[in-house]
Every structure is written in structure tokens, then in C-alpha cells.
Design a protein around this motif. Structure first.
Motif, PDB file in Angstrom:
ATOM      1  N   ALA A  98       0.870  -1.176   0.000  1.00 50.31           N
ATOM      2  CA  ALA A  98       0.000   0.000   0.000  1.00 50.31           C
ATOM      3  C   ALA A  98       0.911   1.230   0.000  1.00 50.31           C
ATOM      4  O   ALA A  98       1.918   1.265   0.711  1.00 50.31           O
ATOM      5  CB  ALA A  98      -0.903  -0.009   1.230  1.00 50.31           C
ATOM      6  N   LEU A  99       0.554   2.224  -0.810  1.00 46.75           N
ATOM      7  CA  LEU A  99       1.419   3.387  -0.980  1.00 46.75           C
ATOM      8  C   LEU A  99       0.659   4.692  -0.837  1.00 46.75           C
ATOM      9  O   LEU A  99      -0.546   4.740  -1.049  1.00 46.75           O
ATOM     10  CB  LEU A  99       2.047   3.388  -2.387  1.00 46.75           C
ATOM     11  CG  LEU A  99       2.885   2.195  -2.809  1.00 46.75           C
ATOM     12  CD1 LEU A  99       3.277   2.315  -4.282  1.00 46.75           C
ATOM     13  CD2 LEU A  99       4.121   2.079  -1.936  1.00 46.75           C
ATOM     14  N   ALA A 111       1.537  19.235  -5.214  1.00 47.51           N
ATOM     15  CA  ALA A 111       0.277  19.658  -5.816  1.00 47.51           C
ATOM     16  C   ALA A 111      -0.912  18.844  -5.311  1.00 47.51           C
ATOM     17  O   ALA A 111      -1.999  19.387  -5.118  1.00 47.51           O
ATOM     18  CB  ALA A 111       0.367  19.548  -7.336  1.00 47.51           C
ATOM     19  N   SER A 112      -0.725  17.538  -5.115  1.00 43.91           N
ATOM     20  CA  SER A 112      -1.835  16.682  -4.680  1.00 43.91           C
ATOM     21  C   SER A 112      -1.296  15.335  -4.199  1.00 43.91           C
ATOM     22  O   SER A 112      -0.097  15.056  -4.319  1.00 43.91           O
ATOM     23  CB  SER A 112      -2.847  16.483  -5.816  1.00 43.91           C
ATOM     24  OG  SER A 112      -2.252  15.779  -6.891  1.00 43.91           O
ATOM     25  N   PHE A 113      -2.225  14.525  -3.683  1.00 42.60           N
ATOM     26  CA  PHE A 113      -1.876  13.210  -3.152  1.00 42.60           C
ATOM     27  C   PHE A 113      -2.855  12.160  -3.644  1.00 42.60           C
ATOM     28  O   PHE A 113      -4.016  12.463  -3.932  1.00 42.60           O
ATOM     29  CB  PHE A 113      -1.976  13.192  -1.614  1.00 42.60           C
ATOM     30  CG  PHE A 113      -1.149  14.227  -0.920  1.00 42.60           C
ATOM     31  CD1 PHE A 113       0.205  14.029  -0.713  1.00 42.60           C
ATOM     32  CD2 PHE A 113      -1.717  15.402  -0.454  1.00 42.60           C
ATOM     33  CE1 PHE A 113       0.968  14.988  -0.057  1.00 42.60           C
ATOM     34  CE2 PHE A 113      -0.978  16.361   0.205  1.00 42.60           C
ATOM     35  CZ  PHE A 113       0.381  16.150   0.403  1.00 42.60           C
ATOM     36  N   ALA A 114      -2.388  10.920  -3.679  1.00 42.65           N
ATOM     37  CA  ALA A 114      -3.250   9.740  -3.757  1.00 42.65           C
ATOM     38  C   ALA A 114      -2.801   8.889  -2.574  1.00 42.65           C
ATOM     39  O   ALA A 114      -1.760   8.231  -2.629  1.00 42.65           O
ATOM     40  CB  ALA A 114      -3.068   9.007  -5.080  1.00 42.65           C
ATOM     41  N   LYS A 115      -3.550   8.957  -1.476  1.00 37.39           N
ATOM     42  CA  LYS A 115      -3.143   8.299  -0.233  1.00 37.39           C
ATOM     43  C   LYS A 115      -3.754   6.911  -0.122  1.00 37.39           C
ATOM     44  O   LYS A 115      -4.855   6.658  -0.608  1.00 37.39           O
ATOM     45  CB  LYS A 115      -3.584   9.132   0.980  1.00 37.39           C
ATOM     46  CG  LYS A 115      -2.961  10.512   1.035  1.00 37.39           C
ATOM     47  CD  LYS A 115      -3.488  11.242   2.265  1.00 37.39           C
ATOM     48  CE  LYS A 115      -3.100  12.681   2.305  1.00 37.39           C
ATOM     49  NZ  LYS A 115      -3.699  13.362   3.454  1.00 37.39           N
ATOM     50  N   TYR A 116      -3.022   6.042   0.553  1.00 40.14           N
ATOM     51  CA  TYR A 116      -3.477   4.688   0.881  1.00 40.14           C
ATOM     52  C   TYR A 116      -3.881   3.908  -0.369  1.00 40.14           C
ATOM     53  O   TYR A 116      -4.920   3.232  -0.392  1.00 40.14           O
ATOM     54  CB  TYR A 116      -4.615   4.725   1.915  1.00 40.14           C
ATOM     55  CG  TYR A 116      -4.223   5.423   3.191  1.00 40.14           C
ATOM     56  CD1 TYR A 116      -3.516   4.762   4.184  1.00 40.14           C
ATOM     57  CD2 TYR A 116      -4.529   6.777   3.377  1.00 40.14           C
ATOM     58  CE1 TYR A 116      -3.134   5.417   5.350  1.00 40.14           C
ATOM     59  CE2 TYR A 116      -4.141   7.443   4.540  1.00 40.14           C
ATOM     60  CZ  TYR A 116      -3.453   6.752   5.520  1.00 40.14           C
ATOM     61  OH  TYR A 116      -3.073   7.403   6.663  1.00 40.14           O
ATOM     62  N   ALA A 117      -3.062   3.978  -1.422  1.00 42.24           N
ATOM     63  CA  ALA A 117      -3.331   3.227  -2.653  1.00 42.24           C
ATOM     64  C   ALA A 117      -3.327   1.732  -2.331  1.00 42.24           C
ATOM     65  O   ALA A 117      -2.428   1.225  -1.656  1.00 42.24           O
ATOM     66  CB  ALA A 117      -2.292   3.556  -3.706  1.00 42.24           C
ATOM     67  N   VAL A 118      -4.350   1.042  -2.805  1.00 40.21           N
ATOM     68  CA  VAL A 118      -4.578  -0.366  -2.482  1.00 40.21           C
ATOM     69  C   VAL A 118      -3.674  -1.272  -3.319  1.00 40.21           C
ATOM     70  O   VAL A 118      -3.626  -1.136  -4.546  1.00 40.21           O
ATOM     71  CB  VAL A 118      -6.063  -0.723  -2.731  1.00 40.21           C
ATOM     72  CG1 VAL A 118      -6.328  -2.197  -2.493  1.00 40.21           C
ATOM     73  CG2 VAL A 118      -6.966   0.143  -1.862  1.00 40.21           C
ATOM     74  N   PRO A 119      -2.962  -2.202  -2.670  1.00 38.95           N
ATOM     75  CA  PRO A 119      -2.104  -3.128  -3.415  1.00 38.95           C
ATOM     76  C   PRO A 119      -2.896  -3.911  -4.463  1.00 38.95           C
ATOM     77  O   PRO A 119      -4.062  -4.262  -4.246  1.00 38.95           O
ATOM     78  CB  PRO A 119      -1.567  -4.074  -2.346  1.00 38.95           C
ATOM     79  CG  PRO A 119      -1.681  -3.317  -1.068  1.00 38.95           C
ATOM     80  CD  PRO A 119      -2.893  -2.443  -1.232  1.00 38.95           C
ATOM     81  N   PHE A 120      -2.273  -4.195  -5.584  1.00 40.85           N
ATOM     82  CA  PHE A 120      -2.810  -5.003  -6.686  1.00 40.85           C
ATOM     83  C   PHE A 120      -4.076  -4.432  -7.322  1.00 40.85           C
ATOM     84  O   PHE A 120      -4.769  -5.118  -8.048  1.00 40.85           O
ATOM     85  CB  PHE A 120      -3.042  -6.452  -6.242  1.00 40.85           C
ATOM     86  CG  PHE A 120      -1.794  -7.123  -5.748  1.00 40.85           C
ATOM     87  CD1 PHE A 120      -0.735  -7.392  -6.601  1.00 40.85           C
ATOM     88  CD2 PHE A 120      -1.669  -7.474  -4.412  1.00 40.85           C
ATOM     89  CE1 PHE A 120       0.417  -8.010  -6.142  1.00 40.85           C
ATOM     90  CE2 PHE A 120      -0.512  -8.097  -3.938  1.00 40.85           C
ATOM     91  CZ  PHE A 120       0.527  -8.363  -4.804  1.00 40.85           C
ATOM     92  N   VAL A 135       5.769   6.606  -1.274  1.00 39.14           N
ATOM     93  CA  VAL A 135       6.194   6.296   0.089  1.00 39.14           C
ATOM     94  C   VAL A 135       5.191   5.301   0.667  1.00 39.14           C
ATOM     95  O   VAL A 135       4.098   5.124   0.126  1.00 39.14           O
ATOM     96  CB  VAL A 135       6.280   7.577   0.957  1.00 39.14           C
ATOM     97  CG1 VAL A 135       7.458   8.447   0.538  1.00 39.14           C
ATOM     98  CG2 VAL A 135       4.993   8.376   0.900  1.00 39.14           C
ATOM     99  N   PRO A 136       5.526   4.647   1.780  1.00 38.29           N
ATOM    100  CA  PRO A 136       4.577   3.705   2.375  1.00 38.29           C
ATOM    101  C   PRO A 136       3.249   4.387   2.728  1.00 38.29           C
ATOM    102  O   PRO A 136       3.225   5.553   3.137  1.00 38.29           O
ATOM    103  CB  PRO A 136       5.290   3.224   3.643  1.00 38.29           C
ATOM    104  CG  PRO A 136       6.743   3.488   3.398  1.00 38.29           C
ATOM    105  CD  PRO A 136       6.790   4.716   2.522  1.00 38.29           C
ATOM    106  N   ALA A 137       2.155   3.665   2.581  1.00 41.93           N
ATOM    107  CA  ALA A 137       0.822   4.198   2.911  1.00 41.93           C
ATOM    108  C   ALA A 137       0.804   4.722   4.342  1.00 41.93           C
ATOM    109  O   ALA A 137       1.323   4.081   5.257  1.00 41.93           O
ATOM    110  CB  ALA A 137      -0.235   3.118   2.729  1.00 41.93           C
ATOM    111  N   GLY A 138       0.227   5.906   4.511  1.00 41.80           N
ATOM    112  CA  GLY A 138       0.135   6.533   5.815  1.00 41.80           C
ATOM    113  C   GLY A 138       1.275   7.482   6.120  1.00 41.80           C
ATOM    114  O   GLY A 138       1.189   8.293   7.049  1.00 41.80           O
ATOM    115  N   TRP A 139       2.339   7.433   5.333  1.00 44.61           N
ATOM    116  CA  TRP A 139       3.514   8.267   5.581  1.00 44.61           C
ATOM    117  C   TRP A 139       3.173   9.751   5.488  1.00 44.61           C
ATOM    118  O   TRP A 139       3.620  10.549   6.305  1.00 44.61           O
ATOM    119  CB  TRP A 139       4.625   7.895   4.594  1.00 44.61           C
ATOM    120  CG  TRP A 139       5.922   8.576   4.853  1.00 44.61           C
ATOM    121  CD1 TRP A 139       6.935   8.133   5.653  1.00 44.61           C
ATOM    122  CD2 TRP A 139       6.352   9.835   4.326  1.00 44.61           C
ATOM    123  NE1 TRP A 139       7.970   9.048   5.642  1.00 44.61           N
ATOM    124  CE2 TRP A 139       7.634  10.103   4.829  1.00 44.61           C
ATOM    125  CE3 TRP A 139       5.780  10.774   3.469  1.00 44.61           C
ATOM    126  CZ2 TRP A 139       8.352  11.244   4.520  1.00 44.61           C
ATOM    127  CZ3 TRP A 139       6.484  11.923   3.151  1.00 44.61           C
ATOM    128  CH2 TRP A 139       7.769  12.142   3.676  1.00 44.61           C
TER     129      TRP A 139
END
Length: 156
Positions: A98-99, A111-120, A135-139
Motif C-alpha cells: 500500500a502506498l 500539488a496533490s496526493f493519492a493516499k493509501y493506494a490499495v495493493p494489486f 512512500v509507504p501508505a500513511g507516511w
């Protein structure tokens, strides 16, 4: 003789119905993390956080990204570098972690984020950027990173 012929036929039939054991799927080796440089996140000219980074700046390294990576070493991230600012699209199809994705403009501002991207996941993660930091999810939340923060990075 008939009894022995019958026994032979039954034994051959039993052997023919035995299926070979399925082969184990080949183990895909994890790609080692490479330290290519450092990245600082700044707010009001004060360093908020520093990372060691792997730099993905070729078509091949950008396409591979964090695929087949099972962990980030502590205090690291991956910086994707593009030739110019444009619409960037990422997906997690072959990524087991998760990233958080941080989209950074050509003036080095977040400019923006995509947080907690789901693996696979095959969901598209998009933003205007010349640089994208993974970076690791939640960072991002844990470190209080916000839009408008600035980055500085150097290659070793």
C-alpha cells in the motif's frame, strides 16, 4: 490367468488416473531497493522530513516502480522523474505494498496526493506533476505533509 489379467488391468487403470503433483509457482524474487539520492520536504524553508530515495527516471524504471517490492527500507521513498509537467497516471496492478503517491509540480511544490493506494488494484491514480514520490501508505499523514510543501532533491 484371468484373475491375474484383471489385477494387471486394474493396476494400470489406477496408475493412469493418478495425476502428477502440480508444480509450485515459481517464486518471483523481490527487487532490492537502491539508494540514488536524498529528498527533503520543506515548509517555510525549514526541513519537515528527509528521505533517501531511489530515482526512477527512465521508461523502464518508471514502469517497474515498486512492483515486486515487499517493503521500503526505513526512511526511504521512490522519486519518479519526468521530462516535463503533465498528467501522470499510476496503477497498483503488480504492487504488493500500500502506498501514498505525492504529485509534485515543475516548481517543486506538492500539488496533490493519492493516499493509501490499495495493493494489486487496477484503479488509476492521477495527477498533474513532473515528479511523483511514492512512500509507504500513511507516511504523508503521519509526517504532516501538506499541499504547497516544497521538495529539494539531489542525486548521489
Amino acid at each position: 490367468m484371468r484373475l491375474s489379467s484383471l489385477a494387471l488391468l486394474l493396476s494400470l487403470a489406477a496408475c493412469a488416473s493418478e495425476k502428477p503433483a502440480p508444480e509450485a509457482a515459481p517464486e518471483v524474487p523481490s527487487i532490492p531497493f537502491r539508494i540514488d539520492g536524498t529528498l527533503d520536504i520543506l515548509r517555510d524553508d525549514e526541513t519537515v522530513r528527509s528521505l533517501e530515495i531511489e530515482i526512477a527516471d527512465t521508461d523502464s524504471t518508471r514502469a517497474r516502480g515498486m512492483m515486486q517490492r515487499t517493503a521500503f527500507p526505513e526512511g526511504t521513498g521512490m522519486l519518479f522523474v519526468f521530462d516535463h509537467e503533465s498528467f501522470q497516471s499510476f496503477w497498483m496492478g503488480n504492487t504488493p505494498l500500500a502506498l501514498d503517491l505525492v504529485f509534485i509540480s515543475s516548481d517543486l511544490r506538492i500539488a496533490s496526493f493519492a493516499k493509501y493506494a490499495v495493493p494489486f488494484s487496477n484503479k488509476s491514480l492521477n495527477g498533474m506533476a513532473q515528479y511523483v514520490l511514492e512512500v509507504p501508505a500513511g507516511w504523508v499523514d503521519t509526517n504532516g505533509i501538506v499541499e504547497g510543501d516544497r521538495i529539494e532533491w539531489t542525486r548521489r
